[in-house]
Write a protein that holds these residues in place. Structure first.
Motif, short mmCIF file in Angstrom:
data_model
loop_
_atom_site.label_atom_id
_atom_site.label_comp_id
_atom_site.label_asym_id
_atom_site.label_seq_id
_atom_site.Cartn_x
_atom_site.Cartn_y
_atom_site.Cartn_z
N LEU A 48 0.86 -1.18 0.00
CA LEU A 48 0.00 0.00 0.00
C LEU A 48 0.89 1.23 0.00
N ILE A 49 0.72 2.09 -0.99
CA ILE A 49 1.49 3.32 -1.10
C ILE A 49 0.54 4.49 -0.89
N HIS A 50 0.73 5.20 0.21
CA HIS A 50 -0.19 6.31 0.58
C HIS A 50 -1.63 5.81 0.55
N SER A 51 -1.89 4.73 1.25
CA SER A 51 -3.22 4.13 1.28
C SER A 51 -3.49 3.62 2.69
N VAL B 36 3.85 2.12 2.69
CA VAL B 36 4.59 3.34 2.42
C VAL B 36 3.72 4.55 2.74
N ALA B 37 4.23 5.44 3.59
CA ALA B 37 3.50 6.64 3.97
C ALA B 37 4.34 7.87 3.67
N GLY B 38 3.67 8.97 3.40
CA GLY B 38 4.35 10.26 3.26
C GLY B 38 4.21 11.03 4.56
N GLU B 39 5.32 11.51 5.09
CA GLU B 39 5.28 12.22 6.37
C GLU B 39 4.43 13.48 6.28
N LYS B 40 4.32 14.06 5.08
CA LYS B 40 3.57 15.30 4.89
C LYS B 40 2.25 15.07 4.16
N ASP B 41 1.77 13.83 4.20
CA ASP B 41 0.52 13.47 3.51
C ASP B 41 -0.67 14.07 4.25
N GLU B 42 -1.43 14.93 3.57
CA GLU B 42 -2.61 15.55 4.16
C GLU B 42 -3.89 14.78 3.83
N VAL C 203 7.79 1.98 5.52
CA VAL C 203 8.70 2.99 4.96
C VAL C 203 8.01 4.34 5.01
N THR C 204 8.70 5.35 5.54
CA THR C 204 8.17 6.71 5.55
C THR C 204 9.00 7.57 4.61
N LEU C 205 8.34 8.23 3.68
CA LEU C 205 8.99 9.18 2.79
C LEU C 205 8.88 10.56 3.43
N LYS C 206 10.01 11.06 3.90
CA LYS C 206 10.03 12.24 4.78
C LYS C 206 9.56 13.52 4.09
N GLU C 207 9.80 13.63 2.79
CA GLU C 207 9.49 14.88 2.09
C GLU C 207 8.25 14.77 1.21
#
Length: 249
Positions: free
Chosen positions: A109-112, A199-205, A223-227
């Protein structure tokens, strides 16, 4: 009702199948796939009413979309493949993993999230349908896409808007209904017999890390994508590629 899905297929080796998010297409992966295809076979498809795939009628469920994907998987003769789903694609991935667990070598799951829509989220889907019906898909996509990025001035925002404009109004409305009615699938993560990459984005709104990392366990890789916001395949392409290659070794 099944749709014949448009897709691209390149590279060789272990097959990786990519499902894009809402108002996206296989072009969402156009920066990522070249970083993978020298070592993996990569397949990216267009969901019904998105990209080059025709709409399949506006009343359908996530399960119907998973069946569309399964039909393509069968046509390609894939077994022991990895399934990657971004946002809406992640909901389909979970459904596929629930229905056809023996086909998968692993899934991601990517940003899900495995959670269903809450009441606020369901109301948002209804409002989105109304917006599309009243103002058209162009206005809707132009309002939606900038919210997906951490940096709203990123040059990729316009590129993602152009991709989104290839979504049909009926395809978007159908997907909104399917997302609104999807069920909780945290049990799929809890009982997974194959490796899972979250996979998550740290800045995901749109989908917070907490909603993505809803289950922990020996089969779960985080996995966290910081930016990144909600669009790591654009925002941190190389880091996402590295995570995918490591996961699929």
């Amino acid at each position: 009702m099944t749709s014949k899905l448009s897709y691209i297929d390149s590279g060789q080796g272990t097959p990786l199948v990519f499902l894009h998010g809402f108002c996206g297409s296989k072009d969402y992966w156009q920066d990522l796939l070249p970083l993978l295809e020298s070592k993996r076979r990569v397949i990216a498809l267009d969901l019904p009413g998105h990209g080059d795939t025709e709409p399949n009628g506006k009343d359908y469920q996530i399960e119907d979309l998973a069946e569309d994907v399964h039909q393509l998987i069968e046509e390609l003769g894939l077994t022991d493949f990895y399934l990657f789903g971004h946002s809406l694609g992640g909901y389909i991935t979970l459904t596929y993993a629930d229905t056809y667990p023996d086909k998968l070598a692993g899934f991601s799951l990517i940003h899900s999230t495995a959670f269903p829509d809450d009441e606020k989220g369901k109301e948002g889907r209804v409002q989105a349908v109304q917006s599309i019906k009243e103002n058209g898909i162009k206005s809707f996509v132009e309002g939606l896409v900038p919210k997906l990025f951490a940096d709203k001035d990123n040059a990729d925002v316009e590129r993602a808007i152009q991709i989104g404009l290839n979504t049909s109004a009926s395809g978007a409305v159908g997907a909104l209904g399917a997302m609104r009615s999807r069920k909780d699938r945290n049990d799929v993560l809890k009982h997974a017999k194959v490796p899972v990459l979250l996979v998550a984005g740290e800045k995901d709104e749109v989908i917070s890390s907490e909603k993505t990392f809803s289950v922990h366990g020996p089969m779960i890789n985080e996995v966290t994508l910081k930016e990144s916001g909600h669009m790591g395949m654009f925002e941190e392409t190389e880091k996402l590629a590295e995570a995918i290659l490591a996961f699929t070794e």
